[in-house]
Enzyme design. Structure first.
Site, short mmCIF file in Angstrom:
data_model
loop_
_atom_site.label_atom_id
_atom_site.label_comp_id
_atom_site.label_asym_id
_atom_site.label_seq_id
_atom_site.Cartn_x
_atom_site.Cartn_y
_atom_site.Cartn_z
N LYS A 1 6.34 -4.94 -2.43
CA LYS A 1 7.77 -4.71 -2.20
C LYS A 1 8.09 -4.62 -0.73
CE LYS A 1 12.00 -3.76 -3.47
NZ LYS A 1 12.83 -4.79 -4.12
N CYS B 1 0.83 -1.19 0.00
CA CYS B 1 0.00 0.00 0.00
C CYS B 1 0.87 1.25 0.00
CB CYS B 1 -0.95 0.04 1.18
SG CYS B 1 -2.07 -1.34 1.34
#
Length: 609
Positions: A604, A2
């Site tokens: 990530k 996010c």
């Protein structure tokens, strides 16, 4: 995982929001949205899929405003739908949120009893309603936020604006990264500096428990006790060029090819010192290192494989016992504690939640000495570590880690030698030899990169396969693990890795003509053992793809494909052999047409459990 961006300025902030969200795409997401306060009205657009699709919708609807917030969502609570995408709105309160609220069901029931109607399945909508509830009790936006976060259990980064207060927005942090950007008559908030680099380089990192008021003319920060506090202003050295593709097709390809330079940058301090002094790891490192009797490494994913490689170095070079554990497992068991063991955490982002919580747990258990190896200054894990050593990989945008992994290996190698020198296990001649191997490493990695055309040729053989097996021994077993992970991450081919000696204990049952077997076979003391394992594969009709040294004496034949890297590079051979498995994964993904930089379902920076 996010991403948040917010802005208030004397100009149109919609381009800032859109560009910021595009720069946050690498964190992983499945939907996005922005909301702006324009002429006293809230306007919002949300879309599943790529930020570009949402941006087109915002442009078509003529969005323009001097105050707005935006978000990229990676689904946790509720499916990938427009209704679940952020920002969420409650009676003029607009909110974006990273993290997980653990007591959202209790709060949802409470708010439903008060008459609030929920439009989504998310935990985030609870916070929006809760803030509105406290505003209805007579509080302003900041006060309502401060009341709301006291009622929440979990982790969060929040940015909130209100139709009733068009001159500011507010934010809060607990467990998820959040920073404030300071401009000339304008202010910003983001979960990552990359989102703001086009607008400002001056940033303030919020700490856990902080809330803040963001205005055009300045900011006010409050700690968990709601007392005004000052936080340090930092000047970011992240360059725009490091966030752009340049001549490359994908960020992953760019980052693979940046490795000679970033490895040289990471080892620069050791080269300048002409050795491996403890001060590479901090001013107090020598006194800490002299008192330790073992190492405990905690990490997740690719960083865990770096730790597995380091175990071989630390035990062989420094003569210290070394344990390596997945952080998400360690934090939930009753772990053995030895206060004389150094706890080493490895995290590219410095915000990996499981690693952060494992470090906190280790300290609570009684571990006194901690070292953080990280690529992000001022992130959460270094802030609570006794010793810190930063890799100098620069921003890594591709979700699949490449240069962060190899720079971690360089730092871990330096740690092993520094400990060995300090303990007398490495003499001056040995230290000089290790330093020379390190000095030659960037050149060796460049030679491995030059093999890209040959490796790309192998990709066609893998692209139609559904499974692959990776084998390695000793120092190269973790590299086999890393190769399998890279292939599955970005090409979506199921891949597993095993120590080559374990073939006959189960994996050999999988071998047939449809199972490509990748073997890492350097010319070390285990080469003949590896060759025997390869014969076991060939006898079952398996097809072998071998990464070997120049002097490993392999001859290609039917079912046996060989790419020779270079002459054996000693204890740093794992770094050199990492390059071919990265390139194999990359080119296989290219042939299969997957989204290399943003593989499905992955993020990530993993800031939730």
């Amino acid at each position: 995982m996010c991403g948040i961006v917010g802005a208030i300025a004397g100009r149109d902030v919609v381009p800032v929001l859109i560009e910021g969200l595009k720069r946050l795409e690498y964190r992983g997401y499945d939907s996005s949205g922005i909301a702006v306060l324009e002429s006293g009205s809230i306007r919002r657009v949300r879309r599943t899929g790529r930020v570009a699709e949402m941006a087109v919708a915002a442009t078509q609807e003529g969005f323009t405003a001097s105050l707005g917030i935006g978000h990229t969502r990676w689904a946790t609570h509720g499916g990938v739908t427009e209704a679940n995408a952020h920002p969420h709105v409650s009676h003029g309160v607009v909110l974006v949120h990273n993290g997980i609220i653990e007591n959202y069901e209790v709060q949802r029931e409470r708010l439903s009893a008060f008459g609030y109607v929920f439009q989504s399945q998310t935990d985030t909508e609870v916070i929006a309603h809760l803030i509105h509830y406290y505003m209805q009790q007579g509080g302003d936006l900041l006060g309502a936020l401060q009341c709301a976060v006291k009622a929440l259990t979990g982790i969060y980064a929040l940015a909130v604006m209100s139709q009733a207060e068009p001159g500011r927005f507010v934010c809060a942090r607990m467990g998820c990264p959040l920073l404030i950007g300071i401009g000339d008559g304008e202010s910003f908030v983001a979960s990552d500096i990359s989102a703001l680099i086009q607008a400002t380089r001056q940033v303030i990192f919020l700490e856990d428990g902080d809330t803040a008021e963001i205005r055009r003319d300045g900011i006010s920060i409050f700690n968990a006790e709601q007392c005004p506090v000052e936080r340090s202003l930092h000047l970011s050295n992240v360059s725009l060029s490091s966030l752009e593709l340049g001549e490359f097709r994908h960020f992953m390809q760019k980052e693979i090819h940046e490795q000679p330079r970033v490895l040289a940058d990471t080892m620069e301090a050791a080269i300048d010192a002409a050795g491996f002094p403890p001060m590479l790891f901090g001013a107090q490192a020598e006194s800490v290192f002299r008192g330790i009797t073992g190492i405990q490494i905690l990490a997740c994913g690719t960083s865990y494989y770096a730790g597995l490689t380091a175990r071989y170095w630390i035990e062989a070079i420094a003569g210290l016992p070394c344990q390596v554990e997945i952080a998400s497992e360690y934090r939930y068991r009753k772990a053995y504690v030895n206060p004389q063991h150094l706890v080493v955490t490895i995290s590219q982002s410095g915000e990996t939640l499981d690693t952060l919580e494992a470090l906190k747990y280790a300290k609570a258990l009684g571990h006194r000495h901690t070292l953080s190896i990280c690529n992000a200054p001022d992130s959460a894990i270094p802030r609570i570590s006794e010793l810190i050593c930063y890799t100098r990989a620069g921003p890594e945008i591709g979700v699949a880690s490449t240069k962060a992994f190899t720079t971690q290996l360089v730092v871990l190698f330096q740690l092993a030698v520094a400990l060995g020198v300090l303990r007398g296990a490495v003499d001056a001649e040995g230290e000089a030899a290790y330093l020379e191997q390190l000095r030659q490493l960037p050149c060796s990695v460049q030679q491995a990169l030059n093999l890209e055309p040959q490796i790309a040729g192998w990709a066609e053989c893998f692209s139609s396969r559904h499974h692959a097996l990776f084998l390695g021994r000793g120092l190269h077993y973790p590299i086999a693990l890393e190769g399998a992970l890279k292939l599955k991450e970005i090409s979506y081919i199921h891949a597993e890795a095993y120590p080559a000696g374990e073939l006959k204990h189960g994996p050999l049952a999988l071998v047939d003509a449809d199972m490509p077997v990748v073997v890492i076979a350097p010319n070390d003391s285990l080469l003949e053992k590896v060759k025997s394992n390869m014969q076991e594969v060939r006898a079952r009709g398996g097809e072998l793809f071998v990464f070997a040294d120049q002097d490993s004496h392999f001859s290609e034949s039917e079912g046996l494909h060989v790419i020779r890297t270079l002459r054996h590079t000693g204890v740093l051979s794992p770094l050199v052999h990492t390059i071919p498995v990265q390139l194999l994964a990359y080119h296989t993904a290219l042939v299969r047409g997957t989204d290399v930089d943003k593989p499905r379902n992955l993020a990530k920076s993993v800031t939730v459990e």
